[in-house]
Scaffold this motif. Structure first.
Motif, PDB file in Angstrom:
ATOM      1  N   LEU A  30      -3.048  18.044 -18.586  1.00  0.00           N
ATOM      2  CA  LEU A  30      -2.031  17.286 -17.859  1.00  0.00           C
ATOM      3  C   LEU A  30      -1.868  17.788 -16.425  1.00  0.00           C
ATOM      4  CD1 LEU A  30       0.516  17.021 -20.793  1.00  0.00           C
ATOM      5  CD2 LEU A  30      -0.601  15.084 -19.672  1.00  0.00           C
ATOM      6  N   ILE A  31      -1.953  19.081 -16.215  1.00  0.00           N
ATOM      7  CA  ILE A  31      -1.828  19.639 -14.861  1.00  0.00           C
ATOM      8  C   ILE A  31      -3.002  19.198 -13.988  1.00  0.00           C
ATOM      9  CG2 ILE A  31      -1.894  21.788 -13.529  1.00  0.00           C
ATOM     10  CD1 ILE A  31      -0.326  23.079 -15.886  1.00  0.00           C
ATOM     11  N   VAL A  32      -4.214  19.228 -14.548  1.00  0.00           N
ATOM     12  CA  VAL A  32      -5.398  18.785 -13.792  1.00  0.00           C
ATOM     13  C   VAL A  32      -5.286  17.304 -13.448  1.00  0.00           C
ATOM     14  CG1 VAL A  32      -7.898  18.425 -13.902  1.00  0.00           C
ATOM     15  CG2 VAL A  32      -6.898  20.561 -14.769  1.00  0.00           C
ATOM     16  N   ALA A  33      -4.860  16.484 -14.419  1.00  0.00           N
ATOM     17  CA  ALA A  33      -4.721  15.048 -14.184  1.00  0.00           C
ATOM     18  C   ALA A  33      -3.655  14.767 -13.133  1.00  0.00           C
ATOM     19  CB  ALA A  33      -4.378  14.338 -15.495  1.00  0.00           C
ATOM     20  N   ALA A  34      -2.540  15.485 -13.197  1.00  0.00           N
ATOM     21  CA  ALA A  34      -1.470  15.299 -12.211  1.00  0.00           C
ATOM     22  C   ALA A  34      -1.955  15.656 -10.812  1.00  0.00           C
ATOM     23  CB  ALA A  34      -0.263  16.159 -12.587  1.00  0.00           C
ATOM     24  N   THR A  35      -2.742  16.711 -10.713  1.00  0.00           N
ATOM     25  CA  THR A  35      -3.282  17.124  -9.405  1.00  0.00           C
ATOM     26  C   THR A  35      -4.194  16.047  -8.835  1.00  0.00           C
ATOM     27  OG1 THR A  35      -3.184  19.456 -10.072  1.00  0.00           O
ATOM     28  CG2 THR A  35      -4.597  18.895  -8.199  1.00  0.00           C
ATOM     29  N   GLY A  36      -5.083  15.520  -9.670  1.00  0.00           N
ATOM     30  CA  GLY A  36      -6.002  14.474  -9.213  1.00  0.00           C
ATOM     31  C   GLY A  36      -5.279  13.231  -8.735  1.00  0.00           C
ATOM     32  N   LEU A  37      -4.284  12.773  -9.514  1.00  0.00           N
ATOM     33  CA  LEU A  37      -3.565  11.560  -9.141  1.00  0.00           C
ATOM     34  C   LEU A  37      -2.716  11.768  -7.892  1.00  0.00           C
ATOM     35  CD1 LEU A  37      -2.876   8.653  -9.765  1.00  0.00           C
ATOM     36  CD2 LEU A  37      -1.116   9.449 -11.358  1.00  0.00           C
ATOM     37  N   GLN A  65       0.823  -1.213   0.000  1.00  0.00           N
ATOM     38  CA  GLN A  65       0.000   0.000   0.000  1.00  0.00           C
ATOM     39  C   GLN A  65       0.860   1.268   0.000  1.00  0.00           C
ATOM     40  OE1 GLN A  65      -3.219  -0.344  -0.604  1.00  0.00           O
ATOM     41  NE2 GLN A  65      -2.804  -2.537  -0.571  1.00  0.00           N
ATOM     42  N   LYS A  66       1.946   1.262   0.754  1.00  0.00           N
ATOM     43  CA  LYS A  66       2.844   2.415   0.770  1.00  0.00           C
ATOM     44  C   LYS A  66       3.522   2.591  -0.595  1.00  0.00           C
ATOM     45  CE  LYS A  66       3.884   2.271   5.726  1.00  0.00           C
ATOM     46  NZ  LYS A  66       4.930   2.047   6.751  1.00  0.00           N
ATOM     47  N   SER A  67       3.915   1.467  -1.188  1.00  0.00           N
ATOM     48  CA  SER A  67       4.564   1.536  -2.503  1.00  0.00           C
ATOM     49  C   SER A  67       3.597   2.047  -3.562  1.00  0.00           C
ATOM     50  CB  SER A  67       5.104   0.155  -2.900  1.00  0.00           C
ATOM     51  OG  SER A  67       6.135  -0.259  -2.033  1.00  0.00           O
ATOM     52  N   LEU A  68       2.339   1.625  -3.475  1.00  0.00           N
ATOM     53  CA  LEU A  68       1.337   2.125  -4.413  1.00  0.00           C
ATOM     54  C   LEU A  68       1.141   3.627  -4.252  1.00  0.00           C
ATOM     55  CD1 LEU A  68      -1.413  -0.654  -4.430  1.00  0.00           C
ATOM     56  CD2 LEU A  68      -0.148   0.183  -6.414  1.00  0.00           C
ATOM     57  N   ALA A  69       1.015   4.072  -3.011  1.00  0.00           N
ATOM     58  CA  ALA A  69       0.833   5.509  -2.764  1.00  0.00           C
ATOM     59  C   ALA A  69       2.004   6.310  -3.339  1.00  0.00           C
ATOM     60  CB  ALA A  69       0.696   5.771  -1.266  1.00  0.00           C
ATOM     61  N   GLY A  70       3.219   5.834  -3.113  1.00  0.00           N
ATOM     62  CA  GLY A  70       4.388   6.519  -3.633  1.00  0.00           C
ATOM     63  C   GLY A  70       4.427   6.521  -5.155  1.00  0.00           C
ATOM     64  N   SER A  71       4.014   5.405  -5.759  1.00  0.00           N
ATOM     65  CA  SER A  71       4.033   5.315  -7.220  1.00  0.00           C
ATOM     66  C   SER A  71       3.039   6.279  -7.848  1.00  0.00           C
ATOM     67  CB  SER A  71       3.738   3.876  -7.676  1.00  0.00           C
ATOM     68  OG  SER A  71       2.383   3.521  -7.450  1.00  0.00           O
ATOM     69  N   TYR A  72       1.887   6.483  -7.190  1.00  0.00           N
ATOM     70  CA  TYR A  72       0.903   7.444  -7.718  1.00  0.00           C
ATOM     71  C   TYR A  72       1.503   8.857  -7.758  1.00  0.00           C
ATOM     72  CZ  TYR A  72      -2.495   3.752  -6.493  1.00  0.00           C
ATOM     73  OH  TYR A  72      -3.185   2.567  -6.367  1.00  0.00           O
TER      74      TYR A  72
END
Length: 399
Positions: A375-382, A282-289
């Motif tokens: 791209l900026i909006v998508a980056a913010t959401g992720l 779970q921590k690795s997933l959070a970091g990857s996002y």
């Protein structure tokens, strides 16, 4: 248990499968570069260009679950041979149309859709075969080694694709991809399928086999996968417009973009034994996002080629981790259910539903506003999803 992560390659049948899959994936990345290159010559609209990603992802939403179920009933080999043959034919036809200069936006999107259908039919059965070729203790390693192979091809394929584009033109790239399916077709033709997987009379699906698909815990997993891939799709949908149209990159520079993404993924693969330990999932997933979101943001703000390369590199680091760990999480929730390919079909459907809907959404946002805005909006959401997930892991009692 201390064997090398590459130990599955010591098993001859897995090694043959891995080599054939490696060559097929290499061809796919070569074609991806050529297809987006051709589309950006046919249309300057970011929405039309993003449809290329949309048509490739859409069939997975509708076909991966039925394909997985049919495979679980004992028809994996037939499904795989049909799907690989379909993609072989579509890539060959695309090569012919480009060579004859008869390709259009409609024909390119249509054949991309056919390729997507083949991919949708292939993957659930393909993913279940992947772990059947090795002993149970090696299954996690087999999946990781397969994804390592994919990410090596992410480095080599786009670079080769750029070279083929420069030297021989896009029709040659499509032809190479068509030939790349022959190895897997031959493998599945000769593959010694286990008897207990092919005798349909012995396969009885009970009500308990369906329960893992619909539990509340797993529904939360599906929602997370959809939301993440929805935002992540922005990079795949818009990097052709950003690089080819807005920055006017050469064919070699353009081809290198996916190579840098693959290079970042290879860095993740090298560190995989530390990053992808079960207790760190779970921590690795959070970091990857968050890392992938940094890549998207850099792509949106990049003023030149080197900055785009850096963006793709960061995205590659995050992409390998999130795609591999999501796949492994989906495998682990099947338990004793016989519907393993079906479960993988659900994972693929949710994953590519986010990719397909995201591609068309970010293409539309780019057309109304700009690719940088999308791209900026998508980056913010992720990044918000990543920070929220990370905080949940840090706060006791929130998991």
């Amino acid at each position: 248990m201390n064997e090398s992560v590459w130990s599955p390659l010591k098993i001859s049948v897995y090694r043959s499968f891995w080599i054939c899959a490696f060559l097929s994936n290499l061809g796919t990345w070569i074609q991806d570069v050529a297809a987006s290159w051709v589309m950006t010559h046919l249309s300057m609209s970011p929405l039309i260009v993003s449809l290329l990603s949309f048509t490739g992802s859409l069939p997975v939403l509708f076909l991966s679950i039925p394909s997985g179920y049919v495979s679980d009933l004992g028809h994996r080999r037939k499904v795989l041979l049909f799907a690989q043959g379909l993609m072989f034919s579509a890539a060959g036809l695309l090569a012919y149309l480009v060579w004859q200069e008869k390709v259009t936006e409609v024909s390119l999107l249509g054949l991309s859709l056919v390729m997507g259908i083949g991919f949708a039919l292939t993957n659930p059965a393909f993913q279940s075969v992947l772990t059947d070729l090795v002993p149970t203790p090696m299954q996690a390693q087999a999946v990781l080694v397969y994804y390592m192979g994919i990410n090596i091809t992410r480095v080599l394929g786009p670079t080769l694709g750029g070279g083929i584009l420069s030297g021989f033109g896009p029709s040659a790239a499509f032809l190479v991809n068509s030939f790349s399916f022959l190895g897997l077709i031959l493998f599945f033709w000769k593959w010694p399928v286990k008897e207990n997987l092919t005798e349909k009379k012995n396969i009885k699906i009970a009500e308990s086999d369906w329960k893992p698909l619909l539990s509340l815990h797993n529904m939360k997993l599906w929602v997370e996968i959809f939301c993440v891939t929805f935002f992540a799709s922005s990079l795949w949908a818009l990097y052709p417009t950003r690089g080819r149209i807005e920055m006017q990159l050469s064919s070699l520079q353009y081809g290198s973009l996916l190579g840098f993404l693959g290079l970042g993924a290879c860095i993740s693969a090298i560190l995989s034994e530390k990053i992808m330990q079960p207790h760190r999932t779970q921590k690795s997933l959070a970091g990857s996002y968050v890392i992938y979101a940094v890549g998207i943001l850099l792509l949106g703000l990049a003023p030149g080629y080197l900055y785009v390369c850096a963006a793709m590199f960061f995205a590659g680091i995050g992409w390998l981790v999130l795609s591999t760990l999501m796949n492994m999480s989906s495998r682990q929730i099947t338990g004793a259910s016989q519907l393993k390919a079906t479960m993988l079909g659900v994972f693929m459907a949710v994953f590519y539903a986010g990719m397909a809907l995201g591609a068309i959404t970010w293409g539309a946002v780019a057309r109304i506003g700009s690719t940088s805005l999308a791209l900026i909006v998508a980056a913010t959401g992720l990044s918000l999803i990543g920070f929220y997930k990370g905080l949940k892991e840090l706060v006791p009692g929130k998991n």
